[in-house]
Design a protein around this motif. Structure first.
Motif, short mmCIF file in Angstrom:
data_model
loop_
_atom_site.label_atom_id
_atom_site.label_comp_id
_atom_site.label_asym_id
_atom_site.label_seq_id
_atom_site.Cartn_x
_atom_site.Cartn_y
_atom_site.Cartn_z
N VAL A 4 -49.64 -60.96 -16.14
CA VAL A 4 -50.76 -60.41 -16.90
C VAL A 4 -51.55 -59.47 -16.01
CG1 VAL A 4 -52.25 -62.37 -16.31
CG2 VAL A 4 -52.78 -61.01 -18.33
N ALA A 5 -52.05 -58.39 -16.59
CA ALA A 5 -52.88 -57.44 -15.85
C ALA A 5 -54.12 -57.14 -16.66
CB ALA A 5 -52.10 -56.15 -15.58
N VAL A 6 -55.19 -56.81 -15.96
CA VAL A 6 -56.48 -56.51 -16.61
C VAL A 6 -56.68 -55.00 -16.63
CG1 VAL A 6 -58.97 -56.82 -16.51
CG2 VAL A 6 -57.46 -58.70 -15.88
N ILE A 7 -56.98 -54.49 -17.80
CA ILE A 7 -57.26 -53.06 -17.97
C ILE A 7 -58.77 -52.86 -17.94
CG2 ILE A 7 -57.06 -51.07 -19.51
CD1 ILE A 7 -54.54 -52.34 -20.66
N ALA A 8 -59.26 -52.16 -16.93
CA ALA A 8 -60.70 -51.94 -16.78
C ALA A 8 -61.10 -50.51 -17.12
CB ALA A 8 -61.15 -52.29 -15.36
N ASP A 9 -60.17 -49.58 -17.02
CA ASP A 9 -60.48 -48.17 -17.27
C ASP A 9 -60.54 -47.89 -18.77
OD1 ASP A 9 -60.70 -45.31 -16.53
OD2 ASP A 9 -58.73 -45.20 -17.49
N PRO A 10 -61.63 -47.30 -19.26
CA PRO A 10 -61.75 -47.04 -20.71
C PRO A 10 -60.61 -46.18 -21.26
CG PRO A 10 -63.87 -46.74 -19.62
CD PRO A 10 -62.85 -46.91 -18.53
N ALA A 11 -60.19 -45.17 -20.51
CA ALA A 11 -59.12 -44.31 -20.99
C ALA A 11 -57.81 -45.07 -21.09
CB ALA A 11 -58.96 -43.10 -20.06
N ALA A 12 -57.54 -45.94 -20.11
CA ALA A 12 -56.32 -46.75 -20.15
C ALA A 12 -56.38 -47.73 -21.32
CB ALA A 12 -56.15 -47.50 -18.84
N LEU A 17 -54.28 -49.30 -26.78
CA LEU A 17 -54.59 -49.76 -28.13
C LEU A 17 -53.91 -48.92 -29.21
CD1 LEU A 17 -58.39 -50.59 -27.71
CD2 LEU A 17 -56.51 -52.22 -28.01
N ASP A 18 -53.32 -47.82 -28.83
CA ASP A 18 -52.55 -47.03 -29.80
C ASP A 18 -51.36 -47.88 -30.26
OD1 ASP A 18 -51.74 -44.08 -30.79
OD2 ASP A 18 -49.96 -45.15 -30.09
N ARG A 21 -47.92 -46.95 -28.74
CA ARG A 21 -47.86 -47.20 -27.30
C ARG A 21 -47.86 -48.69 -27.00
NH1 ARG A 21 -52.04 -42.21 -25.98
NH2 ARG A 21 -50.51 -40.57 -26.44
N ALA A 22 -48.57 -49.46 -27.82
CA ALA A 22 -48.56 -50.92 -27.64
C ALA A 22 -47.14 -51.46 -27.86
CB ALA A 22 -49.54 -51.58 -28.60
N ARG A 23 -46.44 -50.91 -28.86
CA ARG A 23 -45.05 -51.32 -29.10
C ARG A 23 -44.15 -50.93 -27.94
NH1 ARG A 23 -43.01 -49.02 -34.64
NH2 ARG A 23 -41.11 -50.10 -33.94
N LEU A 24 -44.39 -49.76 -27.37
CA LEU A 24 -43.60 -49.33 -26.22
C LEU A 24 -43.85 -50.23 -25.02
CD1 LEU A 24 -43.95 -45.45 -26.48
CD2 LEU A 24 -41.94 -46.84 -27.04
N ALA A 54 -48.19 -40.68 -21.14
CA ALA A 54 -49.57 -41.15 -21.23
C ALA A 54 -49.69 -42.55 -20.63
CB ALA A 54 -50.02 -41.16 -22.69
N LEU A 55 -48.74 -43.42 -20.94
CA LEU A 55 -48.77 -44.77 -20.38
C LEU A 55 -48.61 -44.75 -18.87
CD1 LEU A 55 -46.54 -46.55 -23.06
CD2 LEU A 55 -48.99 -46.93 -22.69
N GLU A 56 -47.72 -43.89 -18.37
CA GLU A 56 -47.50 -43.81 -16.93
C GLU A 56 -48.72 -43.24 -16.22
OE1 GLU A 56 -44.11 -42.17 -13.79
OE2 GLU A 56 -44.29 -41.25 -15.78
N ARG A 57 -49.34 -42.26 -16.84
CA ARG A 57 -50.52 -41.63 -16.23
C ARG A 57 -51.64 -42.65 -15.98
NH1 ARG A 57 -50.46 -37.70 -19.37
NH2 ARG A 57 -51.96 -38.39 -20.95
#
Length: 207
Positions: A4-12, A17-18, A21-24, A54-57
């Motif tokens: 599990v990882a925590v996403i803290a960056d608003p852009a990430a 949440l797209d 992209r969530a499916r990917l 976008a996900l990699e960025r």
């Protein structure tokens, strides 16, 4: 790959949440390329590549290997974690503050505590990973069935007494070189789980 990882960056967080992209991200629990993902998602390889970039960025997926196929190079990607949690830091302006109105009997205060836990542990994990050190933590997850509300109240009282005793015993307030640790205890009703019956329909189990 982390569990599990925590996403803290608003852009990430916005990227994750797209729906596509969530499916990917879910599909990339196992390494895959735009070509292998296209059929499952129902998009062209070009559109898949757009989403993968976008996900990699934002550090949500990473390059595993590059494969040469004729005149093309196929990039094989993998998610950086099997699952993700979005930190309240991503919504800093409206993040809950448990210090605002502490109330041991408030479910919403418990939620604020949980949000702070996600934020702080997420930051600690990021720091430990950067320093290549193990983060010392401890957690207990259990369930208890109370016969009555009175038993629940008695349990809470005894638990409070036990924890207060332990805190007084081990809290080394003025010890040089010591490190503060946060302790959170939470007690809430378990969610009722839906289970299939003999006909395959979902039914609710009683707790």
């Amino acid at each position: 790959m982390h569990d599990v990882a925590v996403i803290a960056d608003p852009a990430a967080a916005e990227v994750s949440l797209d729906p596509v992209r969530a499916r990917l991200l879910a599909a990339l629990a196992e390494p895959g390329s735009a070509t292998s993902l296209a059929a499952g998602v129902g998009l062209t390889r070009q559109k898949i590549n757009y989403h993968l970039r976008a996900l990699e960025r934002h550090g949500l997926i990473e390059l595993v290997e590059e494969r040469r196929k004729g005149n093309c190079t196929e990039r094989v990607m993998r998610a950086t974690a099997a699952s993700y949690v979005i930190s309240p830091t991503a919504l800093a302006a409206v993040a809950p503050d448990p210090g605002r109105s502490p109330d041991r009997l408030s479910a919403r205060w418990m939620l604020a505590l949980a949000a702070r836990l996600v934020r702080e542990v997420g930051e600690l994990i990021t720091g430990a990973d950067a320093a290549k050190k193990r983060l010392a933590t401890f957690a207990i997850d259990s369930e208890v069935r109370f016969a009555s509300a009175a038993d629940r109240a008695a349990f809470a009282e005894e638990l409070t007494e036990a924890v207060t005793h332990l805190l007084a015993k081990y809290h080394a307030r003025d010890t040089e070189g010591g490190r503060d640790h946060r302790l959170i205890l939470a007690l809430h009703p378990s969610l009722r789980r839906a289970a299939p019956d003999d006909t395959g329909n979902r039914v609710t189990e009683e707790n």
